[in-house]
Design an enzyme around this catalytic site. Structure first.
Site, PDB file in Angstrom:
ATOM      1  N   ASN A  98       0.864  -1.177   0.000  1.00 54.10           N
ATOM      2  CA  ASN A  98       0.000   0.000   0.000  1.00 54.10           C
ATOM      3  C   ASN A  98       0.907   1.236   0.000  1.00 54.10           C
ATOM      4  O   ASN A  98       1.524   1.548   1.011  1.00 54.10           O
ATOM      5  CB  ASN A  98      -0.881  -0.057   1.264  1.00 54.10           C
ATOM      6  CG  ASN A  98      -1.718   1.188   1.456  1.00 54.10           C
ATOM      7  OD1 ASN A  98      -1.767   2.072   0.605  1.00 54.10           O
ATOM      8  ND2 ASN A  98      -2.379   1.258   2.609  1.00 54.10           N
TER       9      ASN A  98
ATOM     10  N   LYS B  42       0.163   4.311  -0.237  1.00 60.35           N
ATOM     11  CA  LYS B  42      -0.431   5.482   0.438  1.00 60.35           C
ATOM     12  C   LYS B  42      -0.217   6.761  -0.379  1.00 60.35           C
ATOM     13  O   LYS B  42      -0.176   6.704  -1.598  1.00 60.35           O
ATOM     14  CB  LYS B  42       0.095   5.591   1.876  1.00 60.35           C
ATOM     15  CG  LYS B  42      -0.116   4.270   2.647  1.00 60.35           C
ATOM     16  CD  LYS B  42       0.067   4.393   4.134  1.00 60.35           C
ATOM     17  CE  LYS B  42      -0.184   3.033   4.788  1.00 60.35           C
ATOM     18  NZ  LYS B  42      -0.014   3.055   6.232  1.00 60.35           N
TER      19      LYS B  42
ATOM     20  N   HIS C 151      -9.429   0.891   5.386  1.00 59.03           N
ATOM     21  CA  HIS C 151      -8.135   1.108   6.043  1.00 59.03           C
ATOM     22  C   HIS C 151      -8.325   2.052   7.228  1.00 59.03           C
ATOM     23  O   HIS C 151      -9.119   2.993   7.159  1.00 59.03           O
ATOM     24  CB  HIS C 151      -7.124   1.693   5.043  1.00 59.03           C
ATOM     25  CG  HIS C 151      -5.730   1.661   5.574  1.00 59.03           C
ATOM     26  ND1 HIS C 151      -5.271   2.575   6.495  1.00 59.03           N
ATOM     27  CD2 HIS C 151      -4.699   0.808   5.350  1.00 59.03           C
ATOM     28  CE1 HIS C 151      -4.015   2.280   6.803  1.00 59.03           C
ATOM     29  NE2 HIS C 151      -3.647   1.210   6.127  1.00 59.03           N
TER      30      HIS C 151
ATOM     31  N   GLU D 127      -6.644   4.397   8.281  1.00 54.95           N
ATOM     32  CA  GLU D 127      -6.411   5.820   7.984  1.00 54.95           C
ATOM     33  C   GLU D 127      -7.646   6.442   7.322  1.00 54.95           C
ATOM     34  O   GLU D 127      -7.917   7.636   7.501  1.00 54.95           O
ATOM     35  CB  GLU D 127      -5.154   5.959   7.102  1.00 54.95           C
ATOM     36  CG  GLU D 127      -3.903   5.715   7.932  1.00 54.95           C
ATOM     37  CD  GLU D 127      -2.722   5.142   7.165  1.00 54.95           C
ATOM     38  OE1 GLU D 127      -2.718   5.189   5.925  1.00 54.95           O
ATOM     39  OE2 GLU D 127      -1.799   4.623   7.828  1.00 54.95           O
TER      40      GLU D 127
ATOM     41  N   GLU E  45      -5.045  -5.353  10.774  1.00 58.37           N
ATOM     42  CA  GLU E  45      -4.017  -4.347  11.027  1.00 58.37           C
ATOM     43  C   GLU E  45      -4.317  -3.634  12.338  1.00 58.37           C
ATOM     44  O   GLU E  45      -5.162  -2.727  12.378  1.00 58.37           O
ATOM     45  CB  GLU E  45      -4.012  -3.300   9.904  1.00 58.37           C
ATOM     46  CG  GLU E  45      -3.758  -3.885   8.537  1.00 58.37           C
ATOM     47  CD  GLU E  45      -3.248  -2.813   7.561  1.00 58.37           C
ATOM     48  OE1 GLU E  45      -2.144  -2.983   7.054  1.00 58.37           O
ATOM     49  OE2 GLU E  45      -3.950  -1.821   7.354  1.00 58.37           O
TER      50      GLU E  45
ATOM     51  N   GLY F   8       2.720   1.905  10.805  1.00 54.16           N
ATOM     52  CA  GLY F   8       3.681   2.995  10.640  1.00 54.16           C
ATOM     53  C   GLY F   8       4.418   3.374  11.911  1.00 54.16           C
ATOM     54  O   GLY F   8       5.069   4.413  11.969  1.00 54.16           O
TER      55      GLY F   8
ATOM     56  N   SER G 178       3.739  -2.414  10.293  1.00 54.32           N
ATOM     57  CA  SER G 178       5.195  -2.438  10.471  1.00 54.32           C
ATOM     58  C   SER G 178       5.843  -3.760  10.055  1.00 54.32           C
ATOM     59  O   SER G 178       6.815  -4.196  10.663  1.00 54.32           O
ATOM     60  CB  SER G 178       5.568  -2.080  11.919  1.00 54.32           C
ATOM     61  OG  SER G 178       5.111  -0.765  12.222  1.00 54.32           O
TER      62      SER G 178
HETATM   63  P1  PGA Z   1       2.990   0.066   7.680  1.00 54.16           P
HETATM   64  O1  PGA Z   1       1.501   0.256   7.112  1.00 54.16           O
HETATM   65  O2  PGA Z   1       3.551  -1.176   7.032  1.00 54.16           O
HETATM   66  O3  PGA Z   1       3.707   1.314   7.275  1.00 54.16           O
HETATM   67  O4  PGA Z   1       2.869  -0.081   9.151  1.00 54.16           O
HETATM   68  C1  PGA Z   1       0.674  -0.855   6.945  1.00 54.16           C
HETATM   69  C2  PGA Z   1      -0.641  -0.422   6.352  1.00 54.16           C
HETATM   70  O5  PGA Z   1      -1.148   0.646   6.691  1.00 54.16           O
HETATM   71  O6  PGA Z   1      -1.209  -1.150   5.526  1.00 54.16           O
END
Ligand code: PGA
Length: 243
Positions: A6, A8, A91, A93, A161, A167, A205
């Site tokens: 992803n 982003k 997601h 976010e 997740e 992140g 992560s």
């Molecule tokens: P990350 O994000 O690997 O940067 O933790 C994962 C995601 O949001 O799918």
């Protein structure tokens, strides 16, 4: 196994093309199913680079509506028209930045399926929810609220997740991942048998250095990768760990 990157809200068209090209060049023979989710504005350019390769491409979000007066939104048919074969929905976010509810996410899952896209549905608890012992209940509620009761088999993948692991460099313990993935598997068997065997991805992560142990964990069918999917070597390292 299914490995999804992803990207982003990062990069330029040229950077997205270069990243896609490096993945096409570096994808090993016998790699697991691999997908990338570039920013919507980069789909056309990335799609051209991926043409003829084994790497799938999808959108990071879609509208739940078919078309019409929805300024700034992107419909599933627009995604498909750009060559996307899948879409991420729900997601954290999106849930946080845009206040998306389970009902909103359900509409997006239905829209994605109606366009023949493979849907990656994200679920996961916040740290506060985990600390108060509600992690599994929250995830069950998200599954129940955002998965339709009728859909073609195999077209939905679940990504677990934990919000606090995205992140942040923090990863859930392997036993917490196994427990949550086991719960999701049995919930699907009991409530959505059509997709009971689908991949359940872990996200939060994931890096080349921790991917192998995560992939060896019960009921982990791959990863949804954010930060580490922006560098081809890191992402290819995660793909290699899944082989
Ligand atoms: P990350 O994000 O690997 O940067 O933790 C994962 C995601 O949001 O799918």
């Amino acid at each position: 196994m299914f490995i999804a990157g992803n990207w982003k809200m990062n990069g330029t068209v040229a950077e997205a093309e270069a990243l896609a090209q490096a993945l096409v060049d570096g994808l090993p023979e016998g790699a697991p199913a691999t997908a990338v989710f570039p920013p919507a504005l980069h789909l056309g350019a990335v799609g051209k680079v991926l043409e003829g390769s084994k790497i799938f491409m999808g959108g990071q979000d879609c509208s739940g509506a078919e078309k019409g007066a929805h300024t700034g939104d992107i419909s599933v048919s627009m995604l498909a028209d750009m060559g996307a074969r899948g879409v991420i929905v729900g997601h954290s976010e999106r849930r946080t930045d845009h206040g998306e509810s389970d009902a909103d996410v359900l509409a997006k899952v239905k829209a994605g399926l109606s366009a023949g896209l493979g849907v990656v549905l994200c679920v996961g608890e916040t740290l506060e929810e985990r600390d108060s012992g509600r992690a599994e209940a929250v995830v069950r509620e998200q599954l129940g609220g955002s998965l339709p009761t009728d859909f073609p088999a195999g077209s939905v993948v679940i990504a677990y997740e934990p919000v606090w692991a995205i992140g942040t460099g923090k990863v859930a313990t392997l036993s917490d991942i196994a427990a949550m993935h086991g719960m999701i598997r049995s919930w699907l068997q009991d409530n959505r048998p059509e997709i009971a065997k689908t991949f359940i991805l872990y996200g939060g992560s994931v890096k080349a250095s921790n991917a192998a142990e995560i992939f060896a964990t019960d009921e982990v069918g791959g990863a949804l990768v954010g930060g580490a999917s922006l560098k081809s070597d890191d992402f290819l390292g995660i793909i290699a760990a899944a082989m």
